[in-house]
Structure formats: structure tokens, C-alpha cells
Design a protein around this motif. Structure first.
Motif, mmCIF file in Angstrom:
data_model
loop_
_atom_site.group_PDB
_atom_site.id
_atom_site.type_symbol
_atom_site.label_atom_id
_atom_site.label_comp_id
_atom_site.label_asym_id
_atom_site.label_seq_id
_atom_site.Cartn_x
_atom_site.Cartn_y
_atom_site.Cartn_z
ATOM 1 N N PHE A 201 -35.372 23.437 16.172
ATOM 2 C CA PHE A 201 -34.084 23.128 15.549
ATOM 3 C C PHE A 201 -33.918 21.615 15.363
ATOM 4 O O PHE A 201 -33.549 21.136 14.283
ATOM 5 C CB PHE A 201 -32.962 23.690 16.420
ATOM 6 N N LYS A 202 -34.215 20.871 16.415
ATOM 7 C CA LYS A 202 -34.076 19.406 16.346
ATOM 8 C C LYS A 202 -35.053 18.820 15.332
ATOM 9 O O LYS A 202 -34.722 17.865 14.609
ATOM 10 C CB LYS A 202 -34.287 18.801 17.730
ATOM 11 N N GLU A 203 -36.253 19.372 15.276
ATOM 12 C CA GLU A 203 -37.232 18.921 14.294
ATOM 13 C C GLU A 203 -36.730 19.217 12.880
ATOM 14 O O GLU A 203 -36.874 18.408 11.964
ATOM 15 C CB GLU A 203 -38.578 19.619 14.536
ATOM 16 N N GLY A 204 -36.121 20.398 12.729
ATOM 17 C CA GLY A 204 -35.605 20.803 11.424
ATOM 18 C C GLY A 204 -34.508 19.901 10.913
ATOM 19 O O GLY A 204 -34.361 19.691 9.704
ATOM 20 N N LEU A 205 -33.732 19.346 11.830
ATOM 21 C CA LEU A 205 -32.665 18.428 11.427
ATOM 22 C C LEU A 205 -33.214 17.153 10.795
ATOM 23 O O LEU A 205 -32.508 16.459 10.057
ATOM 24 C CB LEU A 205 -31.793 18.065 12.634
ATOM 25 N N GLN A 206 -34.486 16.861 11.071
ATOM 26 C CA GLN A 206 -35.103 15.640 10.546
ATOM 27 C C GLN A 206 -35.830 15.883 9.222
ATOM 28 O O GLN A 206 -36.352 14.950 8.621
ATOM 29 C CB GLN A 206 -36.111 15.081 11.565
ATOM 30 N N SER A 207 -35.871 17.158 8.796
ATOM 31 C CA SER A 207 -36.610 17.506 7.579
ATOM 32 C C SER A 207 -35.665 17.892 6.451
ATOM 33 O O SER A 207 -34.663 18.571 6.674
ATOM 34 C CB SER A 207 -37.563 18.672 7.871
ATOM 35 N N GLN A 208 -36.009 17.496 5.243
ATOM 36 C CA GLN A 208 -35.219 17.864 4.070
ATOM 37 C C GLN A 208 -35.626 19.235 3.518
ATOM 38 O O GLN A 208 -34.984 19.753 2.611
ATOM 39 C CB GLN A 208 -35.384 16.806 2.977
ATOM 40 N N LYS A 209 -36.700 19.814 4.073
ATOM 41 C CA LYS A 209 -37.148 21.129 3.605
ATOM 42 C C LYS A 209 -36.301 22.266 4.172
ATOM 43 O O LYS A 209 -36.248 23.347 3.607
ATOM 44 C CB LYS A 209 -38.616 21.352 3.993
ATOM 45 N N THR A 210 -35.641 22.015 5.302
ATOM 46 C CA THR A 210 -34.876 23.079 5.968
ATOM 47 C C THR A 210 -33.470 23.121 5.388
ATOM 48 O O THR A 210 -32.482 22.793 6.042
ATOM 49 C CB THR A 210 -34.829 22.835 7.491
ATOM 50 N N VAL A 211 -33.368 23.573 4.145
ATOM 51 C CA VAL A 211 -32.115 23.542 3.393
ATOM 52 C C VAL A 211 -31.026 24.379 4.060
ATOM 53 O O VAL A 211 -29.880 23.940 4.215
ATOM 54 C CB VAL A 211 -32.355 24.032 1.950
ATOM 55 N N ILE A 212 -31.376 25.590 4.471
ATOM 56 C CA ILE A 212 -30.377 26.484 5.072
ATOM 57 C C ILE A 212 -29.860 25.904 6.384
ATOM 58 O O ILE A 212 -28.658 25.969 6.681
ATOM 59 C CB ILE A 212 -30.977 27.893 5.290
ATOM 60 N N LEU A 213 -30.753 25.319 7.185
ATOM 61 C CA LEU A 213 -30.342 24.710 8.453
ATOM 62 C C LEU A 213 -29.288 23.636 8.214
ATOM 63 O O LEU A 213 -28.251 23.608 8.874
ATOM 64 C CB LEU A 213 -31.551 24.118 9.174
ATOM 65 N N ARG A 218 -23.660 21.740 8.389
ATOM 66 C CA ARG A 218 -22.451 21.202 7.758
ATOM 67 C C ARG A 218 -21.269 22.158 7.906
ATOM 68 O O ARG A 218 -20.140 21.740 8.180
ATOM 69 C CB ARG A 218 -22.710 20.918 6.278
ATOM 70 N N MET A 219 -21.537 23.461 7.741
ATOM 71 C CA MET A 219 -20.482 24.461 7.866
ATOM 72 C C MET A 219 -19.907 24.490 9.281
ATOM 73 O O MET A 219 -18.758 24.871 9.496
ATOM 74 C CB MET A 219 -21.025 25.850 7.495
ATOM 75 N N ASN A 220 -20.730 24.074 10.246
ATOM 76 C CA ASN A 220 -20.291 24.035 11.646
ATOM 77 C C ASN A 220 -19.748 22.657 12.018
ATOM 78 O O ASN A 220 -19.716 22.286 13.194
ATOM 79 C CB ASN A 220 -21.467 24.413 12.562
ATOM 80 N N GLU A 221 -19.353 21.891 10.990
ATOM 81 C CA GLU A 221 -18.775 20.560 11.190
ATOM 82 C C GLU A 221 -19.704 19.639 11.934
ATOM 83 O O GLU A 221 -19.278 18.840 12.794
ATOM 84 C CB GLU A 221 -17.404 20.675 11.878
ATOM 85 N N ASN A 222 -21.004 19.752 11.656
ATOM 86 C CA ASN A 222 -22.043 18.897 12.263
ATOM 87 C C ASN A 222 -21.984 18.924 13.799
ATOM 88 O O ASN A 222 -22.201 17.913 14.460
ATOM 89 C CB ASN A 222 -21.896 17.453 11.767
#
Length: 226
Positions: A201-213, A218-222
Motif C-alpha cells: 500500500f505504501k509503495e503504491g502511494l508512491q506510484s502513478q500507476k495505482t490509479v484506483i488506490l 482521495r475519497m477517504n480525505e487522504n
């Protein structure tokens, strides 16, 4: 081992990337391993569920995605000994070779039928040989291997439509009572899975490929709450 713990462990197998491309690459790599000459092309037959789930899945360490590229990497570099981590170690050179295979129409994909029951059949051809590996029920469960038309492995499986899934044999009360009886040590593998998922999850936050994440974030107010 309690049947419920065994059931969970079987369903929590680590994979590199999404399991569906991993399954495809594993099947192709396994078939390739039986050939003594250079593999040249692949014909895949997939059930609708596997087809749908793998269609737009990204490939780890590659700029490509989807069924054909999973099969192409299975032919080029995947190691069947690694199971669902067979795609580990893709290089830029592998990326280029996969592109060439796709452009030359060396990867053919067919739909075996409309079904949620996992089915993946990969036939790999060289100039003088062919090998077919069939996977059913779970992503690495090989049920058949045929080399040059001859069966070299066959595993008879029950029809899942006629078999009650194990989890359906337990009521909510049964599960609750079983969980309360388990020791911390017996459930420690779940913590390891959580740690792995949190790292991803933390790795995904650093990638622009994980669009849904990023959208869910954002929907969870970051806010990270779980």
C-alpha cells in the motif's frame, strides 16, 4: 492444523503482481520447461473470469499489461519453479522481446467458456515439439500436462459444482468459536500478510500507476485508517 486455518493459508499465497497474469505466466513457463528446442509461440485458452481479470492487469517491472504480455514473458523469462512469482526479474530487454512476440502474433488467446471456475490452458510450440499445461480451480493447480500429444501427468479432480465448498460447511457461530480457540501463534501468519499488504500500500502511494488506490485515498480525505 484446523481446516479453517488451512483454508485461509491456501488462499493467501504471495504473488508478484496480480495473480491472474502470474497464473498465465506460470502455465506458459511450465509448458516451455518440457521442450528441448526453442519455444516460438503460445496458444492460451482461458475461462471468462480469468480472461476478464487479467485483461488490463499491469506486469511488475514492465511498461506493459494484459494477457498476451503475461504469456509473452512466460515464454521469454518466467521461472515456473517460482509459482505465482514466476514473473520476477523482468528487464528492459525482456520488455522489447515481448513486444516483438506480440507484433509477430506469436501469442494467441481464446475463451474456453463463460465460467467463474478458473481454467487456464497453455500450449507452447517450438519448431518440432509442443507441450500443453492445464490449470484448474486454483492459480497453480496443474491438472494435466501433455507433451507431443502424449499425457505425462494427469490429476483427476472433483467437479466443484457437485461439491460443497468447505467454508459453507461452517456457520457463523462455528467460525466465531473456532477463531476464539486459536492461539496467537496459529494466527501469526495473518500478521505477516498484513505487514506485506501495508508495505505494498505504501509503495503504491508512491506510484502513478495505482490509479484506483489514489482515487480511494482521495475519497477517504487522504487518511489511512486501516
Amino acid at each position: 492444523m484446523h481446516p479453517l486455518i488451512e483454508l485461509i493459508k491456501k488462499d493467501m499465497v504471495p504473488a508478484l503482481g496480480v495473480t491472474e497474469p502470474g497464473c498465465i505466466a506460470f502455465a506458459v513457463a511450465k509448458a516451455k520447461s518440457y521442450l528441448t528446442s526453442k519455444p516460438e509461440r503460445v496458444v492460451l485458452s482461458l475461462n471468462s473470469g480469468l480472461y476478464k481479470n487479467a485483461y488490463t492487469c499491469g506486469i511488475p517491472n514492465s511498461s506493459h499489461y494484459g494477457i498476451k504480455y503475461a504469456a509473452a514473458f512466460g515464454l521469454i523469462m518466467a521461472d515456473s519453479q517460482k509459482g505465482l512469482q514466476a514473473l520476477e526479474g523482468i528487464t528492459p530487454d525482456d520488455d522489447r522481446k515481448a513486444e516483438q512476440l506480440i507484433q509477430k502474433d506469436r501469442i494467441i488467446v481464446k475463451l474456453s467458456g463463460i465460467s467463474s471456475a478458473l481454467y487456464c490452458q497453455a500450449t507452447v510450440y517450438s519448431k518440432h515439439e509442443e507441450c500443453t499445461v492445464t490449470i484448474e480451480q486454483s492459480h497453480t493447480n496443474i491438472t494435466s500436462i501433455r507433451l507431443n500429444g502424449q499425457s505425462i501427468f494427469h490429476n483427476v479432480i472433483q467437479n466443484r459444482q457437485d461439491t460443497t465448498p468447505l467454508i459453507h460447511q461452517y456457520s457463523v457461530k462455528d467460525i466465531w468459536e473456532a477463531v476464539r480457540s486459536f492461539s496467537e501463534e496459529e494466527l501469526s501468519f495473518i500478521q505477516k500478510a498484513f505487514d506485506m499488504n501495508m508495505s505494498l500500500f505504501k509503495e503504491g502511494l508512491q506510484s502513478q500507476k495505482t490509479v484506483i488506490l489514489h482515487q480511494l485515498y482521495r475519497m477517504n480525505e487522504n487518511t489511512i485508517f486501516s
